[in-house]
Design an enzyme around this catalytic site. Structure first.
Site, PDB file in Angstrom:
ATOM      1  N   SER A 138      26.223  15.399   2.173  1.00  0.00           N
ATOM      2  CA  SER A 138      25.349  14.402   2.278  1.00  0.00           C
ATOM      3  C   SER A 138      25.645  13.431   0.868  1.00  0.00           C
ATOM      4  O   SER A 138      26.339  13.966  -0.023  1.00  0.00           O
ATOM      5  CB  SER A 138      24.031  14.849   1.799  1.00  0.00           C
ATOM      6  OG  SER A 138      22.984  13.726   1.546  1.00  0.00           O
ATOM      7  N   TYR A 151      17.990  21.082  -2.198  1.00  0.00           N
ATOM      8  CA  TYR A 151      18.939  20.607  -1.196  1.00  0.00           C
ATOM      9  C   TYR A 151      20.000  19.589  -1.471  1.00  0.00           C
ATOM     10  O   TYR A 151      21.228  19.834  -1.350  1.00  0.00           O
ATOM     11  CB  TYR A 151      18.243  19.503  -0.160  1.00  0.00           C
ATOM     12  CG  TYR A 151      18.833  18.655   0.919  1.00  0.00           C
ATOM     13  CD1 TYR A 151      19.142  19.339   2.093  1.00  0.00           C
ATOM     14  CD2 TYR A 151      19.505  17.439   0.467  1.00  0.00           C
ATOM     15  CE1 TYR A 151      19.930  18.703   3.018  1.00  0.00           C
ATOM     16  CE2 TYR A 151      20.047  16.991   1.594  1.00  0.00           C
ATOM     17  CZ  TYR A 151      20.274  17.419   2.906  1.00  0.00           C
ATOM     18  OH  TYR A 151      21.149  16.785   3.561  1.00  0.00           O
TER      19      TYR A 151
END
Length: 252
Positions: A138, A151
Site C-alpha cells: 500500500s 494496517y
C-alpha cells in the site's frame, strides 16, 4: 513480468483489487486460481469467468495455508505466479487502547499470511523456468494513515520483507514485484463511491501496464508523489497528510 502463459494463484480474489487483477490476467489467457475465505463470492467470480479456478482458504490460518499450497501444487503443477493480495483494514487508535484480537488478525492476514504462503510455495516456484511473486502492499507503507496504524505498519513490514526476499532470490528464476495502491474505490473499508478514491478500473489498467515491465515496484502515477516520501521532511509530510484527513475525515 511476462503477462501471458502463466498459472497464477491470487489471494483475496473475491472482490476489489484482487478480483480486478484476477479478471485482467484471465482475460489475457492465463490460468488463474483465486483464493479466499468467502466461498460464495469465490464461486460467483468463477461463474462470471468460466474456466477460472478457486480454492477456499484462510490466510490467517497456517494449517489452511499449508493445505492450500499442497492442493495448488498438486492440481496446478505449472503454477509460476503468486499474488499476495488478501488484506484487511480495520480502523484503530494508536493514541489509545488497541484491541489485541483485531491487531493480531491484521498482522496475521496482512503480513504473516503472505510470508507463510510464499514460504509454502517457494521451492515449487524455484523449480519453474520463470516465476514471479507479487506482493500487494500500500502507499500507506511509506505514508502511514494514523487512524489505521496497525494496517499501515503491516504494509510497511511487507514492503521491507519484499526487499529482503528479492535480494535472497536474485540468483534464481523467481522475480519479486510489489504493487503499492493508493486509495482505490473498493469495499476494503466497507465504503465505496468516495470521489477521493482512484477508480478501480483505472488502477487495474495502470497496474497491469506497470507489471509488464521489469520494475521492482509498480506505482500508479497518482501515487508517485506519496512514494517519494523520503529524507528529513518525512515527519512533516506525514503530519501534514494526517492533519488534512482530520480536517476532511474518511467517513466510518
Amino acid at each position: 513480468m511476462q503477462m501471458t502463459g502463466n498459472t497464477i494463484f491470487l489471494t483475496g480474489g473475491a472482490s476489489g483489487i484482487g478480483r480486478g487483477l484476477a479478471e485482467a490476467f484471465f482475460a489475457r489467457g492465463n490460468t488463474v486460481v483465486i483464493g479466499g475465505r468467502r466461498k460464495a463470492l469465490l464461486e460467483e467470480v468463477a461463474a462470471a469467468n468460466p474456466g477460472m479456478g478457486f480454492i477456499e482458504m484462510d490466510v490467517e490460518n497456517p494449517a489452511s495455508i499449508a493445505a492450500a499450497a499442497t492442493e495448488l501444487t498438486a492440481r496446478y503443477p505449472a503454477l509460476n505466479v503468486l499474488i499476495n493480495n488478501a488484506g484487511i483494514m480495520p480502523f484503530d487508535n494508536a493514541g489509545g487502547q488497541i484491541d489485541e484480537a483485531v491487531a493480531r488478525r491484521i498482522v496475521d492476514t496482512n503480513l504473516l499470511g503472505p510470508i507463510l504462503l510464499t514460504s509454502a510455495l517457494i521451492e515449487h516456484l524455484k523449480r519453474q523456468p520463470r516465476a514471479t511473486i507479487i506482493h500487494n502492499t500500500s502507499i500507506l507503507a511509506y505514508l502511514p494513515l494514523a487512524p489505521t496504524a496497525v494496517y499501515s505498519a503491516t504494509k510497511a513490514a511487507l514492503h521491507s520483507y519484499a526487499l529482503s526476499q528479492r535480494f535472497m532470490l536474485r540468483d534464481t528464476s523467481v522475480k519479486v514485484q510489489e504493487i503499492a495502491p493508493p486509495w482505490v474505490d473498493t469495499d476494503l473499508i466497507k465504503r465505496s463511491g468516495d470521489p477521493r478514491a482512484m477508480p478501480l478500473d483505472a488502477f487495474i489498467a495502470q497496474t497491469m501496464a506497470g507489471l509488464e515491465t521489469e520494475d521492482e515496484e509498480v506505482i500508479v502515477e497518482a501515487a508517485r508523489p506519496l512514494r517519494a516520501n523520503q529524507g528529513p521532511n518525512e515527519h512533516a509530510l506525514i503530519n501534514g497528510f494526517n492533519a488534512s484527513l482530520i480536517a476532511n475525515p474518511i467517513p466510518v
